[in-house]
Design a protein around this motif. Structure first.
Motif, mmCIF file in Angstrom:
data_model
loop_
_atom_site.group_PDB
_atom_site.id
_atom_site.type_symbol
_atom_site.label_atom_id
_atom_site.label_comp_id
_atom_site.label_asym_id
_atom_site.label_seq_id
_atom_site.Cartn_x
_atom_site.Cartn_y
_atom_site.Cartn_z
ATOM 1 N N VAL A 81 0.838 -1.207 0.000
ATOM 2 C CA VAL A 81 0.000 0.000 0.000
ATOM 3 C C VAL A 81 0.871 1.254 0.000
ATOM 4 C CG1 VAL A 81 -1.785 1.282 1.244
ATOM 5 C CG2 VAL A 81 -1.943 -1.207 1.094
ATOM 6 N N SER A 82 1.997 1.215 0.690
ATOM 7 C CA SER A 82 2.890 2.387 0.694
ATOM 8 C C SER A 82 3.356 2.699 -0.726
ATOM 9 C CB SER A 82 4.105 2.145 1.600
ATOM 10 O OG SER A 82 4.836 1.012 1.204
ATOM 11 N N GLY A 83 3.573 1.662 -1.552
ATOM 12 C CA GLY A 83 3.975 1.859 -2.946
ATOM 13 C C GLY A 83 2.895 2.520 -3.771
ATOM 14 N N ARG A 84 1.643 2.172 -3.512
ATOM 15 C CA ARG A 84 0.537 2.839 -4.220
ATOM 16 C C ARG A 84 0.489 4.315 -3.860
ATOM 17 N NH1 ARG A 84 0.139 -2.015 -4.530
ATOM 18 N NH2 ARG A 84 -1.251 -3.264 -5.817
ATOM 19 N N LEU A 85 0.863 4.623 -2.615
ATOM 20 C CA LEU A 85 0.819 6.013 -2.147
ATOM 21 C C LEU A 85 2.037 6.835 -2.575
ATOM 22 C CD1 LEU A 85 -0.783 5.217 1.279
ATOM 23 C CD2 LEU A 85 -1.706 6.888 -0.330
ATOM 24 N N HIS A 86 2.978 6.234 -3.306
ATOM 25 C CA HIS A 86 4.054 7.015 -3.927
ATOM 26 C C HIS A 86 3.524 7.773 -5.135
ATOM 27 C CE1 HIS A 86 7.266 3.966 -2.348
ATOM 28 N NE2 HIS A 86 6.906 4.849 -1.429
ATOM 29 N N LYS A 87 2.402 7.284 -5.682
ATOM 30 C CA LYS A 87 1.807 7.882 -6.875
ATOM 31 C C LYS A 87 0.592 8.710 -6.464
ATOM 32 C CE LYS A 87 1.899 3.527 -8.327
ATOM 33 N NZ LYS A 87 3.044 2.942 -7.623
ATOM 34 N N PRO A 88 0.127 9.602 -7.327
ATOM 35 C CA PRO A 88 -1.061 10.392 -6.966
ATOM 36 C C PRO A 88 -2.256 9.495 -6.661
ATOM 37 C CG PRO A 88 0.012 11.313 -8.906
ATOM 38 C CD PRO A 88 0.676 9.988 -8.647
ATOM 39 N N PHE A 121 10.146 11.194 -11.340
ATOM 40 C CA PHE A 121 8.806 10.656 -11.084
ATOM 41 C C PHE A 121 8.629 9.256 -11.682
ATOM 42 C CE2 PHE A 121 7.535 15.396 -11.022
ATOM 43 C CZ PHE A 121 7.857 15.496 -9.678
ATOM 44 N N VAL A 122 9.285 8.995 -12.821
ATOM 45 C CA VAL A 122 9.241 7.638 -13.398
ATOM 46 C C VAL A 122 9.937 6.656 -12.446
ATOM 47 C CG1 VAL A 122 10.155 6.174 -15.263
ATOM 48 C CG2 VAL A 122 8.994 8.315 -15.818
ATOM 49 N N GLN A 156 25.807 9.788 -0.646
ATOM 50 C CA GLN A 156 25.040 8.543 -0.779
ATOM 51 C C GLN A 156 24.875 7.856 0.573
ATOM 52 O OE1 GLN A 156 25.313 7.116 -5.315
ATOM 53 N NE2 GLN A 156 26.946 6.278 -4.058
ATOM 54 N N PHE A 157 25.861 7.983 1.454
ATOM 55 C CA PHE A 157 25.745 7.386 2.790
ATOM 56 C C PHE A 157 24.606 8.050 3.578
ATOM 57 C CE2 PHE A 157 27.105 7.252 7.349
ATOM 58 C CZ PHE A 157 26.879 5.897 7.546
ATOM 59 N N VAL A 158 24.509 9.381 3.485
ATOM 60 C CA VAL A 158 23.415 10.109 4.156
ATOM 61 C C VAL A 158 22.064 9.605 3.640
ATOM 62 C CG1 VAL A 158 22.282 12.370 4.397
ATOM 63 C CG2 VAL A 158 24.764 12.183 4.669
ATOM 64 N N GLN A 159 21.970 9.411 2.316
ATOM 65 C CA GLN A 159 20.715 8.929 1.723
ATOM 66 C C GLN A 159 20.412 7.500 2.154
ATOM 67 O OE1 GLN A 159 21.565 9.652 -2.415
ATOM 68 N NE2 GLN A 159 21.544 11.874 -2.125
ATOM 69 N N LEU A 160 21.428 6.640 2.151
ATOM 70 C CA LEU A 160 21.225 5.241 2.567
ATOM 71 C C LEU A 160 20.760 5.156 4.018
ATOM 72 C CD1 LEU A 160 24.381 3.702 0.864
ATOM 73 C CD2 LEU A 160 22.031 3.000 0.375
ATOM 74 N N MET A 161 21.309 6.019 4.869
ATOM 75 C CA MET A 161 20.912 6.029 6.284
ATOM 76 C C MET A 161 19.482 6.533 6.468
ATOM 77 S SD MET A 161 23.236 4.703 8.186
ATOM 78 C CE MET A 161 22.823 5.262 9.847
ATOM 79 N N SER A 210 10.825 9.024 1.731
ATOM 80 C CA SER A 210 11.604 7.800 1.503
ATOM 81 C C SER A 210 11.662 7.462 0.013
ATOM 82 C CB SER A 210 10.989 6.618 2.261
ATOM 83 O OG SER A 210 11.062 6.820 3.651
ATOM 84 N N ALA A 211 10.534 7.680 -0.692
ATOM 85 C CA ALA A 211 10.491 7.403 -2.134
ATOM 86 C C ALA A 211 11.477 8.291 -2.880
ATOM 87 C CB ALA A 211 9.075 7.616 -2.666
ATOM 88 N N VAL A 212 11.548 9.565 -2.489
ATOM 89 C CA VAL A 212 12.486 10.510 -3.104
ATOM 90 C C VAL A 212 13.926 10.064 -2.837
ATOM 91 C CG1 VAL A 212 13.376 12.878 -2.964
ATOM 92 C CG2 VAL A 212 10.915 12.490 -3.088
ATOM 93 N N THR A 213 14.227 9.698 -1.597
ATOM 94 C CA THR A 213 15.581 9.267 -1.224
ATOM 95 C C THR A 213 16.005 8.029 -2.002
ATOM 96 O OG1 THR A 213 15.233 10.137 1.017
ATOM 97 C CG2 THR A 213 17.052 8.612 0.724
ATOM 98 N N ALA A 214 15.123 7.033 -2.087
ATOM 99 C CA ALA A 214 15.439 5.800 -2.827
ATOM 100 C C ALA A 214 15.665 6.103 -4.306
ATOM 101 C CB ALA A 214 14.318 4.781 -2.657
ATOM 102 N N ALA A 215 14.832 6.968 -4.869
ATOM 103 C CA ALA A 215 14.964 7.332 -6.290
ATOM 104 C C ALA A 215 16.292 8.050 -6.545
ATOM 105 C CB ALA A 215 13.780 8.202 -6.723
ATOM 106 N N PHE A 216 16.668 8.968 -5.643
ATOM 107 C CA PHE A 216 17.949 9.685 -5.783
ATOM 108 C C PHE A 216 19.123 8.706 -5.926
ATOM 109 C CE2 PHE A 216 16.778 13.905 -3.381
ATOM 110 C CZ PHE A 216 16.044 14.303 -4.482
#
Length: 337
Positions: free
Chosen positions: A130-137, A178-179, A244-249, A159-165
């Motif tokens: 469900v969290s994945g569905r909520l990454h999208k509008p 966004f893709v 990248q370490f800051v993002q991974l954490m 979290s979605a932004v951090t993982a995508a980065f």
């Protein structure tokens, strides 16, 4: 900060009013609600409308719903609300779906999840279902004053932004971002191999770019790790090992654990922080993050789909699967022309 609200139609509220109203969060999503590239308004009107309903007390909610909407359930209804709730909470991704339900002149599918399970998934990405569905509008129809839930909804977007980065190069466009975000919950999903339109992610983003911008612009403007040139639709991030370490954490706990499993040889049992520091210096850091996400999604998509055969019943499962395969075939035909 709260999740920006997208305007909703009276139809969705009318449909929702036919269910027990002890709801902490309800939203509608999918191709019956948001247009995708290559889909006309008329085709949208024929698509199934998807709902997710979060409730504090699933046994009580199912007791009331079985009285109001008994025909929505498969043969599991004869086992009673306790068994229905047990099936919901103890198997798959913690969601109980009733599918292909005729309602108010449309066909709907609705999933019921406990508020606590939802919050855990939003914060830690335990299943990314469900969290994945909520990454999208999505169109939020009901949201109560649960402060923990509100904070978890925002945390999930961050979290979605951090993982995508971590999976993107040093500079990229808004559409690229966004893709990447929209594709997180499809990575590792076996249904993308059998039954989902392969171009689905790009179609979702291209047709709904303003909705994605509305959902993420505040987060991107407040994020210290990115230079966001909003008027150009361009972004730049720090790809140094330190950055990248800051993002991974900052990633959700389950994803950090999956990454550690991928890179830590059996028997070593080094701590998570030490392992993430190693990954931050790896040129394949983004690939490792993607593998971690795929591992979470693959597990939950298989177990939830297996559960769906019981909760929907065999006939509805076959019918639903055939519709998905038909959409996949149409999508592949559009691409070949």
């Amino acid at each position: 900060m709260s999740v920006p609200a997208i305007q909703t139609s009276n139809l969705y509220r009318r449909i929702l009013s036919q269910f027990p109203q002890d709801i902490s969060l309800a939203f509608t999503y999918g191709s019956g609600v948001f247009r995708q590239t290559g889909t006309t308004q008329g085709q949208m009107g024929n698509n199934m409308i998807d709902f997710v309903i979060a409730v504090d007390d699933p046994p009580t909610w199912h007791t009331m719903n079985l009285m109001q909407n008994r025909k929505h359930y498969s043969l599991l209804r004869f086992l009673g609300p306790k068994q229905v709730s047990s099936m919901q909470m103890n198997y798959g991704a913690g969601v109980y779906y009733n599918t292909l339900v005729p309602c108010d002149g449309r066909v709907i599918k609705y999933g019921v999840i406990s508020t606590d399970t939802l919050i855990e998934d939003l914060l830690h990405w335990k299943t990314l279902y469900v969290s994945g569905r909520l990454h999208k509008p999505v169109k939020i129809l009901v949201q109560n004053e649960n402060g923990k839930l509100r904070a978890a909804l925002v945390s999930n977007l961050k979290s979605a932004v951090t993982a995508a980065f971590l999976m993107l190069p040093e500079s990229f466009s808004e559409e690229d971002l966004f893709v990447q975000i929209a594709g997180l919950s499809y990575a590792g999903d076996f249904r993308m191999v059998i039954g989902e339109d392969k171009s689905k992610v790009l179609n979702i983003v291209k047709a709904n770019l303003p909705h994605f911008q509305m959902l993420y612009s505040n987060i991107l403007q407040d994020c210290p790790q990115v230079v966001y040139k909003q008027h150009q639709g361009k972004l730049e991030i720090d790809k140094s090992p330190e950055g990248q370490f800051v993002q991974l954490m900052g990633l959700p706990r389950t994803l950090q654990q999956q990454i550690t499993r991928i890179v830590d040889p059996p028997g070593k049992n080094r701590d998570v922080e030490e392992m993430l520091l190693q990954v931050a210096q790896d040129p394949d850091c983004g690939l490792v993050v993607q593998q971690g996400i795929s591992a979470i999604v693959k597990s939950s998509s298989i177990t939830q789909s297996a559960k769906g055969i019981l909760t929907a019943g065999l006939l509805k499962t076959v019918s639903y699967s055939m519709k998905k395969l038909q959409k996949m075939w149409k999508g592949s035909r559009r691409k070949s022309h």
